[in-house]
Design a protein around this motif. Sequence first.
Motif, mmCIF file in Angstrom:
data_model
loop_
_atom_site.group_PDB
_atom_site.id
_atom_site.type_symbol
_atom_site.label_atom_id
_atom_site.label_comp_id
_atom_site.label_asym_id
_atom_site.label_seq_id
_atom_site.Cartn_x
_atom_site.Cartn_y
_atom_site.Cartn_z
ATOM 1 N N LEU A 19 0.850 -1.143 -0.030
ATOM 2 C CA LEU A 19 0.002 -0.034 -0.160
ATOM 3 C C LEU A 19 0.999 1.174 0.015
ATOM 4 N N LEU A 20 2.031 1.200 0.596
ATOM 5 C CA LEU A 20 2.933 2.248 0.694
ATOM 6 C C LEU A 20 3.598 2.814 -0.635
ATOM 7 N N LEU A 21 3.569 1.720 -1.239
ATOM 8 C CA LEU A 21 4.250 1.901 -2.684
ATOM 9 C C LEU A 21 3.260 2.207 -3.757
ATOM 10 N N ARG A 22 1.955 2.110 -3.306
ATOM 11 C CA ARG A 22 1.006 2.703 -4.412
ATOM 12 C C ARG A 22 1.048 4.214 -4.520
ATOM 13 N N ARG A 23 0.254 4.654 -5.391
ATOM 14 C CA ARG A 23 0.366 5.990 -5.760
ATOM 15 C C ARG A 23 -0.523 7.051 -4.989
ATOM 16 N N GLY A 24 -1.745 6.396 -4.426
ATOM 17 C CA GLY A 24 -2.810 6.967 -3.811
ATOM 18 C C GLY A 24 -2.513 7.495 -2.290
ATOM 19 N N LEU A 25 -2.791 8.694 -2.176
ATOM 20 C CA LEU A 25 -2.487 9.391 -0.906
ATOM 21 C C LEU A 25 -3.277 8.509 0.341
ATOM 22 N N VAL A 26 -4.586 7.857 -0.111
ATOM 23 C CA VAL A 26 -5.285 7.349 0.763
ATOM 24 C C VAL A 26 -4.780 6.104 1.035
ATOM 25 N N LYS A 27 -4.080 5.425 0.084
ATOM 26 C CA LYS A 27 -3.743 4.113 0.364
ATOM 27 C C LYS A 27 -2.553 4.142 1.092
ATOM 28 N N LEU A 28 -1.534 5.329 1.043
ATOM 29 C CA LEU A 28 -0.605 5.886 1.748
ATOM 30 C C LEU A 28 -1.092 5.691 3.203
ATOM 31 N N VAL A 29 -1.987 6.037 3.639
ATOM 32 C CA VAL A 29 -2.576 6.391 5.297
ATOM 33 C C VAL A 29 -2.712 4.860 5.468
ATOM 34 N N LEU A 30 -3.500 4.218 4.689
ATOM 35 C CA LEU A 30 -4.111 2.742 5.168
ATOM 36 C C LEU A 30 -2.428 2.050 5.313
ATOM 37 N N GLY A 31 -1.462 2.067 4.539
ATOM 38 C CA GLY A 31 -0.344 1.528 4.486
ATOM 39 C C GLY A 31 0.290 1.884 5.841
ATOM 40 N N ILE A 32 0.403 3.223 6.314
ATOM 41 C CA ILE A 32 1.098 3.415 7.582
ATOM 42 C C ILE A 32 0.208 2.762 8.592
ATOM 43 N N ALA A 33 -1.022 2.870 8.500
ATOM 44 C CA ALA A 33 -1.915 2.347 9.641
ATOM 45 C C ALA A 33 -1.667 0.575 9.750
ATOM 46 N N LEU A 88 -1.950 8.591 13.563
ATOM 47 C CA LEU A 88 -2.957 8.267 12.326
ATOM 48 C C LEU A 88 -3.825 9.574 12.184
ATOM 49 N N ALA A 89 -4.248 9.965 13.399
ATOM 50 C CA ALA A 89 -5.031 11.068 13.219
ATOM 51 C C ALA A 89 -4.470 12.309 12.601
ATOM 52 N N PHE A 90 -3.412 12.727 12.882
ATOM 53 C CA PHE A 90 -2.522 13.558 12.243
ATOM 54 C C PHE A 90 -2.335 13.460 10.817
ATOM 55 N N THR A 91 -2.054 12.108 10.213
ATOM 56 C CA THR A 91 -1.728 11.707 9.096
ATOM 57 C C THR A 91 -2.881 12.257 8.072
ATOM 58 N N LEU A 92 -4.210 11.597 8.867
ATOM 59 C CA LEU A 92 -5.328 11.771 8.136
ATOM 60 C C LEU A 92 -5.876 13.386 7.773
ATOM 61 N N ALA A 93 -5.530 13.971 8.997
ATOM 62 C CA ALA A 93 -5.685 15.575 8.871
ATOM 63 C C ALA A 93 -4.878 16.146 7.765
ATOM 64 N N MET A 94 -3.424 15.611 7.625
ATOM 65 C CA MET A 94 -2.460 16.113 6.805
ATOM 66 C C MET A 94 -3.024 15.778 5.222
ATOM 67 N N VAL A 95 -3.500 14.676 5.072
ATOM 68 C CA VAL A 95 -3.822 13.892 3.784
ATOM 69 C C VAL A 95 -4.801 15.059 3.461
ATOM 70 N N HIS A 96 -5.990 15.258 4.133
ATOM 71 C CA HIS A 96 -7.132 16.177 3.894
ATOM 72 C C HIS A 96 -6.558 17.336 3.372
ATOM 73 N N ARG A 97 -5.644 17.979 4.322
ATOM 74 C CA ARG A 97 -4.990 19.190 3.963
ATOM 75 C C ARG A 97 -4.326 19.435 2.501
ATOM 76 N N ALA A 98 -3.606 18.239 2.328
ATOM 77 C CA ALA A 98 -2.695 18.211 1.107
ATOM 78 C C ALA A 98 -3.647 17.770 -0.068
ATOM 79 N N ASP A 99 -4.866 17.288 0.056
ATOM 80 C CA ASP A 99 -5.775 17.094 -0.849
ATOM 81 C C ASP A 99 -6.366 18.451 -1.387
ATOM 82 N N GLN A 100 -6.778 19.252 -0.301
ATOM 83 C CA GLN A 100 -7.232 20.569 -0.375
ATOM 84 C C GLN A 100 -6.199 21.488 -1.083
ATOM 85 N N SER A 101 -5.017 21.791 -0.781
ATOM 86 C CA SER A 101 -4.047 22.530 -1.232
ATOM 87 C C SER A 101 -3.513 22.232 -2.712
ATOM 88 N N THR A 102 -3.459 20.637 -2.937
ATOM 89 C CA THR A 102 -2.776 20.449 -4.329
ATOM 90 C C THR A 102 -4.097 20.026 -5.278
#
Lengths: 116, 139, 505
Positions: A19-33, A88-102
Amino acid sequence: MELLLAVTIGTVYAAAFYLLLRRGLVKLVLGIALLSQAVNLLLFAAGGLREGAVPFIAADETTLAATGADPLPQALILTAIVISFGVLAFTLAMVHRADQSTGTDDLDDLKSTDAP
Amino acid sequence: MNSVILVTVSRLLTGLLLVFSVFLLLRGHNLPGGGFAGGLVAASAFVLHALANGFPSARRLLGVPPRLLIGFGLAVAILGGVAGMLAGRPFLTGLWDKTPLPVIGKLGTPLLFDAGVYFTVFGVVCLIVFSLGEEGEED
Amino acid sequence: MNAVTFAILTPLVAATLCMLTLRSGVAQRLFGVGGMAVLLLVAVRLMSEVADGSVLVVRFGDWPAPFGIVLVGDLLSGIMVLVSAIIGLAVAVYSLADIDARRERFGYYTFLHFMMLGVCGSFLTGDIFNMFVWFEVMLISSFVLMSLGGERPQMEGAVKYVTLNLISSSLFLAACGILYGQTGTLNMADLAVRSREYMRPELLTMTAMLFLVAFGLKAAMFPLFFWLPASYHTPPVAVSAVFAGLLTKVGVYALIRTFTLIFTNDVVFTHGLLLGLAGATMIAGVLGAMIQFDFRRLLSFHIVSQIGYMVLGLALFTPLAVAATVFYIFHHIVVKANLFLISGITARYGGTFDLKKLGGFYAALPLLALLFFIPAMSLGGIPPLSGFFAKFGIVKAGLAGDTVFGGWAVVLAVVALAVGLLTLFSMTKIWAEVFWKAPTEGHVPHGGAIPAGEKFLLFAPVAALAALTLAISFFPQYFFDFAARAAEQLLHPETYIKAVLEPVP
């Protein structure tokens, strides 16, 4: 039991890294979890498995009997779970923010700050 | 979310969960429970309320901003740790009152520390869920 | 009761106070800077307590070691906490003029203090799992500091920074678990004893490799350094300065601590590997820096190359080499944070971090030119500045021939010299582009562009750090003496082990 646990840990690690090696940001979070879960299982297995044993010192003893279970790995895992909860809580917030700004969830599009 | 069942049940459950969270906090030293679990349950009471009645209502019910809860919790936890130092022992040393009280049991500085953890976890979870949830509602 | 506890308590209390007064900008700034000032006083006190070579031990909760968690203050910890506090104070003062009100309201100072808590905790703990916890405290705060503000480049940098560091943390935790499973203890002093008795040497070496990858990732060692130049130039200058100064050095500290205390059973293999990686790190970092024209990204690559020097000193594993490493870390943290702060000032005046666009600072701001010259030449290793003595110590240790690596140590010493030359090339590039070159259209520096009050807040920390660099340069024997005694303690860990495991009276 050890063998089953070893296979499980390996599988969870493999899934996490896949999952970490996939391209999706959400998959990245799942990989970290998943990765933190794999480590917790590893801690559990490394601490030694004693089926049916309890981590208590008998009333007339001062040390844990050799057949008793070790309570420390549980404490370590609990601490690790608490930390991974915060991370994980921080990562979710960060991914949400990254999605918004990018405006993208494709990691291949997040290359503008990389060194050439 | 507009669910009559959830709104009705949350009215009952919010109070019940808060009482249960204090129960968890108080029994936590020797039995399953403690500040962390208690704080999570207390926060879940407000999360449930927020899901049923919306985040503004939950914020009103909470009364104080979550960040103040975190700050207060940290301050209490530090006090619980420093109390041992005032008695000339290392940081975080537990000091116990010898005579147990009815219902609560023996009092000591670990309870103070646990209460600090309770408020910190309570505040952190509320802060995260509220800020993420409110952003979701704006979209 | 000694200063060790207070080095943890001070940032914790300061963070709590900042958290409670989040709506008041004045209180934020007061507690933000005041907390760092108190921490500096505590660090000086701690240093005076450990200066005679004694090892201070605090047993949290009064539980005897190795069962409870201990904090241990020895010379290396004292030095690291002192230099962290110096950088913390400098950055906090600089932040007053650099951090906008919005970031302040989101808790910038709170997280700055939480990060200091994690940094000081990592330096002082005597328990490997506790070190993991402090690492996490430091990391989560640094994640927030990195992404605070949420601008696009910041988020892009943060995603990489967070992911790589979390992978490193999970490796660290897994390694802790394996070590515990083999020895039944987590106390580092106890580990040093029991890992010899209970672990098969090859298993110990394997665990050492796990720790090497985990700490190497955090220290930005070759080949795991690429997250650093991709992220360190994205947050505000004050944040990247404190990151550049402290965070990677926590990784180096962890390497030094574990590879002098626990993993010394197979020095030829483990430290030989470190030796090779150190060389690759130095070369990769300095070559990467050569083609960069973004001020902060160039400096970021130099962090990587300088990490190589520190690891090289550890790898050589002689008293002189380890002493030079400790001296190097102290000198480097001061210099590198200062260079980042200066890049912020030039960006304020010139409106960009792009070296090609900046120019004309020598004529417009001669004082800034002088303030840049000192740390830049020190980083390049020009005598008589502090970097010269640091590099000299490491190269001399490599050439001395008393290491277990024979000819390889000499090869690495030569590499270190060549990398030093290339570092100087990068520094002269900045000097030529930013200070000597004629200013370009639209980026002309103007002495009056910043209000006097802010100007003081920006220049005072830079000047203070430059003065400290000069102090290290002119009295190196004084600083080197401390470093040598710290190395002595590290290479003869018996005092450390005895102090920690000694039964409570």
